[in-house]
Design an enzyme around this catalytic site. Structure first.
Site, PDB file in Angstrom:
ATOM      1  CD  GLN A  80      -2.791   0.758   2.595  1.00 47.16           C
ATOM      2  OE1 GLN A  80      -2.273   0.995   3.683  1.00 47.16           O
ATOM      3  NE2 GLN A  80      -4.026   0.321   2.481  1.00 47.16           N
ATOM      4  CE1 TYR A 156      -3.561   7.271   7.979  1.00 48.31           C
ATOM      5  CE2 TYR A 156      -4.907   5.702   6.779  1.00 48.31           C
ATOM      6  CZ  TYR A 156      -4.235   6.069   7.925  1.00 48.31           C
ATOM      7  OH  TYR A 156      -4.249   5.247   9.021  1.00 48.31           O
ATOM      8  NE  ARG A 332     -12.510  -6.441  11.698  1.00 50.67           N
ATOM      9  CZ  ARG A 332     -13.663  -5.845  11.973  1.00 50.67           C
ATOM     10  NH1 ARG A 332     -13.940  -5.477  13.214  1.00 50.67           N
ATOM     11  NH2 ARG A 332     -14.554  -5.639  11.025  1.00 50.67           N
TER      12      ARG A 332
END
Length: 373
Positions: A80, A156, A332
């Site tokens: 990323q 971000y 998760r």
């Protein structure tokens, strides 16, 4: 199945650790097709904190070890490409008068570290950021990554430019959606130029920021269509704004006690203890929680989409395929069961044991992300 970019907390010295290599090796061995290394900062100032990894000559050897390990298990590796923007508590941001952002604003993440505000980027800053993404993309490809994920979501820098609430500029980099899209598209275009003919480029972008005044689905669809025209190979639709609505993405429990225990700042611990439940909004977990919005996006674009958000089971994967999503991202669920895909293949499991307690968030600051189960 794609392992989504969940921050590993395994770059304590700012370089990939043996633990980070082993983490992604295990996912590849467990049947994950594409394992995504989280948060590859494109420059020193792109980090949210000082020990985070940025893509530099010093990190390249560790990244080569990581991609080699993933390939040895038959998997592929993505990384990323990210810039934190005005969301930082790094000493570098403090020394420079605050982190860079589209507009002057509050840096809530840095309050307890003496960095209360972000500063608006100049034309020179914007030009430098485009160059930094290009340079980082080239280094990542050289280190053996099979794909790149440009991060345009989660609050971000590129997400801050897209968001009407955080981009209040009145020049060509702000205003209407065309202006707010200008920097993200410039970054994506430059990364595509570097990657063309070598590796695919994915773009992670929000379906919704999750708060009033933020980005909503109609503009999110227009952004995806612009990314499709630009030539990205796939889009990872996501949501949430780390500085405002972190649990819009992390549906489930809010592990405030564990978060307080690992916060290194006395002020940060005090804030979480006194007003944490008031300022951190709860979002109950449901399987495939972005599916309804993602379906609208599916109808609007033709390029591959990676369904993300609450994929827990074989049934969820089948739903995604039936609805026309080419890939599914798990986070998760794979922290709880790194070998879930292989076990599904063998008929030994149909769903992850993850119970959405979200205590894995605090584990990031204890030496590396892991499932407490």
């Amino acid at each position: 199945v794609v392992k989504s970019a969940t921050f590993e907390g395994m770059t304590r010295e700012g370089v990939p650790s043996d633990a980070l290599v082993a983490f992604h090796r295990r996912l590849a061995a467990g049947g994950v097709a594409l394992s995504t290394v989280a948060y590859g900062a494109v420059s020193p100032e792109a980090r949210t904190f000082d020990t985070q990894m940025w893509l530099s000559p010093e990190t390249r050897p560790g990244l080569v070890r990581l991609t080699d390990a993933v390939h040895a298990e038959g998997g592929a590796a993505s990384i990323q490409l990210t810039h934190c923007g005005g969301f930082s508590k790094s000493a570098l941001a403090r020394s420079r008068g605050g982190p860079l952002a589209p507009s002057f604003g509050l840096n809530a993440y840095g309050l307890a570290h003496g960095i209360p505000f972000s500063r608006a980027m100049s034309e020179r800053d914007i030009e430098a950021v485009v160059h930094d993404f290009s340079r980082a993309a080239a280094l990542a490809i050289d280190a053996g990554f099979d794909a790149l994920e440009v991060h345009l979501g989660h609050g971000y820098l590129l997400s801050q430019f897209l968001c009407p609430a955080t981009n209040r500029r009145r020049d060509r980099w702000g205003g209407d959606l065309e202006g707010r899209l200008r920097l993200p598209l410039a970054v994506v275009t430059r990364v595509l130029e570097v990657a063309r003919g070598r590796v695919p480029v994915l773009a992670k972008a929000n379906l919704s920021d999750g708060f009033r005044g933020g980005l909503e689905l109609p503009e999110a669809i227009a952004i995806a269509q612009a990314l499709e025209r630009a030539g990205v190979d796939a889009i990872v639709p996501s949501g949430g704004f780390t500085s405002r609505t972190p649990f819009f993405l992390l549906r489930g429990e809010r592990p405030l006690r564990q978060m307080i225990e690992v916060d290194p700042s006395a002020l940060g611990r005090l804030v979480l203890r006194t007003v944490g439940r008031l300022v951190i909004e709860a979002h109950p977990f449901e399987e495939l929680f972005f599916l309804s919005m993602a379906r609208e996006l599916r109808r609007a674009v033709k390029l591959p989409l990676v369904l993300l958000g609450g994929a827990m089971s074989l049934e969820n994967l089948e739903t995604a395929m039936a609805d026309g999503f080419e890939l599914v991202a798990m986070g998760r669920a794979l922290l709880a069961d790194p070998d879930l895909v292989r076990r599904m293949e063998r008929g030994e499991a149909t769903r992850s044991r993850c119970n959405h307690c979200n205590e894995c968030i605090a584990e990031m600051d204890k030496g590396g992300v892991r499932c407490v189960l």
